[in-house]
Design an enzyme around this catalytic site. Structure first.
Site, PDB file in Angstrom:
ATOM      1  N   SER A   1      -3.610  -5.431  11.803  1.00  0.00           N
ATOM      2  CA  SER A   1      -4.516  -5.904  10.369  1.00  0.00           C
ATOM      3  C   SER A   1      -3.854  -5.451   9.273  1.00  0.00           C
ATOM      4  O   SER A   1      -3.741  -4.657   9.315  1.00  0.00           O
ATOM      5  CB  SER A   1      -5.882  -5.556  10.515  1.00  0.00           C
ATOM      6  OG  SER A   1      -6.152  -5.886  12.038  1.00  0.00           O
TER       7      SER A   1
ATOM      8  N   ARG B   1      -9.879  -5.216  18.381  1.00  0.00           N
ATOM      9  CA  ARG B   1      -8.946  -6.021  17.676  1.00  0.00           C
ATOM     10  C   ARG B   1     -10.094  -7.455  17.370  1.00  0.00           C
ATOM     11  O   ARG B   1     -10.435  -8.351  18.211  1.00  0.00           O
ATOM     12  CB  ARG B   1      -7.394  -6.121  17.885  1.00  0.00           C
ATOM     13  CG  ARG B   1      -6.902  -4.801  17.452  1.00  0.00           C
ATOM     14  CD  ARG B   1      -6.120  -4.508  16.057  1.00  0.00           C
ATOM     15  NE  ARG B   1      -6.298  -2.842  15.785  1.00  0.00           N
ATOM     16  CZ  ARG B   1      -5.796  -2.951  15.242  1.00  0.00           C
ATOM     17  NH1 ARG B   1      -5.363  -3.559  13.949  1.00  0.00           N
ATOM     18  NH2 ARG B   1      -4.950  -1.274  14.621  1.00  0.00           N
TER      19      ARG B   1
ATOM     20  N   ASP C   1      -0.673   3.743   0.896  1.00  0.00           N
ATOM     21  CA  ASP C   1      -1.212   5.348   1.235  1.00  0.00           C
ATOM     22  C   ASP C   1      -0.172   5.324   2.685  1.00  0.00           C
ATOM     23  O   ASP C   1      -0.124   3.869   2.707  1.00  0.00           O
ATOM     24  CB  ASP C   1      -2.640   4.873   1.665  1.00  0.00           C
ATOM     25  CG  ASP C   1      -2.920   3.780   2.150  1.00  0.00           C
ATOM     26  OD1 ASP C   1      -2.566   3.199   2.000  1.00  0.00           O
ATOM     27  OD2 ASP C   1      -3.996   3.744   3.021  1.00  0.00           O
TER      28      ASP C   1
ATOM     29  N   HIS D   1       0.771  -1.139   0.257  1.00  0.00           N
ATOM     30  CA  HIS D   1      -0.290  -0.068  -0.398  1.00  0.00           C
ATOM     31  C   HIS D   1       0.414   1.531  -0.031  1.00  0.00           C
ATOM     32  O   HIS D   1       1.773   1.062   0.796  1.00  0.00           O
ATOM     33  CB  HIS D   1      -1.213  -0.241   1.199  1.00  0.00           C
ATOM     34  CG  HIS D   1      -0.638   0.179   2.105  1.00  0.00           C
ATOM     35  ND1 HIS D   1       0.332   1.258   3.375  1.00  0.00           N
ATOM     36  CD2 HIS D   1      -0.424  -1.162   3.694  1.00  0.00           C
ATOM     37  CE1 HIS D   1       0.105   0.936   4.595  1.00  0.00           C
ATOM     38  NE2 HIS D   1       0.246  -0.491   4.301  1.00  0.00           N
TER      39      HIS D   1
ATOM     40  N   HIS E   1       2.554   4.500  12.477  1.00  0.00           N
ATOM     41  CA  HIS E   1       1.876   5.657  12.982  1.00  0.00           C
ATOM     42  C   HIS E   1       2.246   6.090  13.708  1.00  0.00           C
ATOM     43  O   HIS E   1       1.472   6.879  14.673  1.00  0.00           O
ATOM     44  CB  HIS E   1       0.681   4.470  13.683  1.00  0.00           C
ATOM     45  CG  HIS E   1       0.014   2.929  12.456  1.00  0.00           C
ATOM     46  ND1 HIS E   1      -1.520   2.744  12.833  1.00  0.00           N
ATOM     47  CD2 HIS E   1       0.342   3.035  11.229  1.00  0.00           C
ATOM     48  CE1 HIS E   1      -1.805   2.113  12.003  1.00  0.00           C
ATOM     49  NE2 HIS E   1      -0.734   1.851  11.217  1.00  0.00           N
TER      50      HIS E   1
ATOM     51  N   ASP F   1       5.930   1.776   6.718  1.00  0.00           N
ATOM     52  CA  ASP F   1       4.901   1.192   6.501  1.00  0.00           C
ATOM     53  C   ASP F   1       3.917   2.444   5.496  1.00  0.00           C
ATOM     54  O   ASP F   1       2.994   2.915   5.917  1.00  0.00           O
ATOM     55  CB  ASP F   1       3.820   1.564   8.017  1.00  0.00           C
ATOM     56  CG  ASP F   1       2.007   0.926   8.000  1.00  0.00           C
ATOM     57  OD1 ASP F   1       2.234   0.080   7.086  1.00  0.00           O
ATOM     58  OD2 ASP F   1       1.791   1.163   8.979  1.00  0.00           O
TER      59      ASP F   1
ATOM     60  N   GLU G   1      -5.294   0.610   2.240  1.00  0.00           N
ATOM     61  CA  GLU G   1      -5.030   0.258   3.370  1.00  0.00           C
ATOM     62  C   GLU G   1      -5.563   1.115   4.855  1.00  0.00           C
ATOM     63  O   GLU G   1      -5.872  -0.434   5.605  1.00  0.00           O
ATOM     64  CB  GLU G   1      -3.595  -0.386   3.377  1.00  0.00           C
ATOM     65  CG  GLU G   1      -3.438  -1.406   3.985  1.00  0.00           C
ATOM     66  CD  GLU G   1      -3.549  -1.765   5.479  1.00  0.00           C
ATOM     67  OE1 GLU G   1      -3.511  -2.391   6.676  1.00  0.00           O
ATOM     68  OE2 GLU G   1      -2.881  -0.108   5.663  1.00  0.00           O
TER      69      GLU G   1
END
Ligand code: BES
Ligand code: MN
Ligand code: MN
Length: 458
Positions: free
Chosen positions: A403, A332, A92, A90, A431, A123, A157
């Site tokens: 995930s 989750r 994004d 991904h 993140h 990521d 994603e």
């Protein structure tokens, strides 16, 4: 010189150019969740089209969707007796806020001490990019590939992948392959590779709690009108007990029990409280006493409040009963919990515990099921071999707590398993501010993917 050696030599000779190309991709703030960044997401997609085309892939195209584009490309000349590999990644990224917590700006990639710092470096732009470069090394270095390859790279994603979820069942033959390869996870440490055979699923929702139709003087009305923030806190306090067990009735009904064999497998990941305390800076490690740390971090479901917006948060005091409050929550999931069924249980329970003195509105923000990969498949063997060769150690099989929605969709709609062979590290701060990618893993990752192509293609 074998084709494998030619590919490896090509990758080695082009390291610096590859890294510069990645750095250019990282400059584009392709934050999928922020509507004002839609143009940037689009620009990143075009950049990926360019990179795939330059790499020698064919049928490269940008596929528009209701939201952010998909990018596709393939090379299918290895012949019908060779396997077909679908590589997913991904382009994004997560929001970079708070910007002032970054040591160097998130979209101005900077190298410090062998790490490349930028939002998306680990990521997942960095890891997606090295997969493309591995395929390119074969195509340009050896003039061929040992198997057929397709790429599908998405720009949603980080928001649950709604467009790709629709696209897969409608384009089965385009995406059909023997196995998928995804580099979007982390290794145990820089010297210990891993293969992830399980991912958690996700169910996300917002809670909006409304009390009076305007903010009230808390002295004049306190005691007569319920405060929505207090009410929200009360609701949240009934979602989990003190050690993290979820209190929603039926929540655990479909949780597949862990076999002794699997508990043994999970115990192989060398991770203890001290390590996670160091990684996170939390004052103490916490969680369900009946489960080990590794089980809690990958094989048990959880519920978290991700954010609360409400009330007076500016400087000084303000004595009010606020009119509304908003909370963002996510759960989750593990096999065999179903996101739709969990959504229903959440709705039912919250409506039941919500006091009539406030209005509570729940809005679903999408979900994705958990996934478990069959690790006896031939591609898994090839991945083990490639990792062991490059890192000098057999990979650990592990379950990951994060995930990746597409993995479950590949299983469901294409009957296809996914090899999760990631080159991130646990302290990449994905993140978070100061996200980084360990540069030796960019090089080793490229080499590993090249060796995987050779081993799996035969
Ligand atoms: N690459 C991560 C998944 C991941 C997280 C792998 C931690 C290894 C360790 C992925 O980009 C991600 O963040 N996924 C989201 C998915 C969600 C929006 C459906 C996640 O896990 O929150
Ligand atoms: Mn990712
Ligand atoms: Mn992510």
């Amino acid at each position: 010189m074998s084709n494998l050696d030619k590919a490896l030599a090509y990758a080695a000779a082009n390291q610096e150019a590859n890294l510069n190309e990645l750095i250019d991709l990282l400059r584009i703030p392709s934050v999928s969740t922020q509507p004002e960044r839609a143009k940037d997401v689009q620009a990143a997609a075009h950049q990926v089209v360019h990179i795939l085309t330059q790499a020698g892939l064919e049928n490269v195209r940008l596929i528009p969707t209701p939201l952010h584009p998909l990018v596709y490309g393939d090379w299918l000349h290895a012949g019908p007796d060779k396997p077909t590999l679908l590589i997913y990644g991904h382009y994004d990224v997560q929001p970079a806020e708070p910007f002032d917590a970054w040591e160097s700006p998130p979209f101005e990639p900077t190298i410090r001490d062998n790490y490349l710092y930028a939002r998306g470096s680990s990521d997942d732009k960095g890891q997606t990019h090295l997969n493309i470069k591995a395929v390119e090394a074969y195509l340009k270095g050896a003039g061929t590939l040992p198997l057929n390859v397709k790429f599908i790279i998405e720009g949603e994603e980080e928001i649950g992948g709604p467009s790709l979820e629709q696209f897969i069942p409608a384009n089965q033959s385009l995406l059909q392959a023997d196995v998928a390869l995804v580099s979007d996870t982390a290794m145990v440490s820089s010297s210990q590779p891993s293969l992830v055979y399980g991912l958690r699923g996700l169910y996300a929702f917002f809670l909006d709690v409304t009390g009076p139709d305007h903010d009230l003087h808390s002295g004049a009305y306190g005691g007569a009108v319920n405060n929505p923030i207090n009410a929200l806190a009360h609701i949240i306090s009934q979602l989990k007990d003190g050690e993290g067990k979820v209190l929603i009735p039926g929540f655990y009904d479909r949780v597949r029990p862990l076999s002794d064999e699997e508990r043994g497998l999970l115990a192989q990941y060398p991770r203890d409280d001290a390590r996670v305390q160091k990684e996170t800076g939390a004052p103490q490690i916490w969680g369900e006493a009946k489960f080990t740390l590794n089980e809690r971090m990958g094989a048990r479901p959880t519920l978290d409040v991700n954010g609360i917006i409400g009330g007076y948060t500016e400087v000084g005091t303000k004595n009010i009963i606020p009119s509304t409050v908003h909370a963002k929550l996510s759960i989750r999931l593990v096999p065999d919990q179903d996101p739709g069924e969990i959504a229903h249980l959440v709705q039912q329970y919250i409506q039941q515990i919500a006091p009539p003195s406030v209005k509570v509105q729940i809005s679903s923000r999408g979900g994705a099921p958990a996934s478990i990969t069959d690790f006896s498949i031939p591609a898994m063997q090839a991945a083990r071999q490639a990792l062991a060769h490059v890192f000098g150690r057999e990979p650990i099989l592990m379950r990951e707590g994060g995930s990746i929605p597409v993995v479950g969709a590949f299983q469901e709609h294409l009957g296809m398993e996914t090899i999760l062979m990631g080159f991130g590290l646990p302290d990449d701060r994905i993140h978070s501010p100061n996200e980084r990618f360990y540069l030796p893993n960019y090089t080793r990752g490229t080499e590993t993917v090249i060796r995987f192509l050779a081993a799996y293609g035969g």
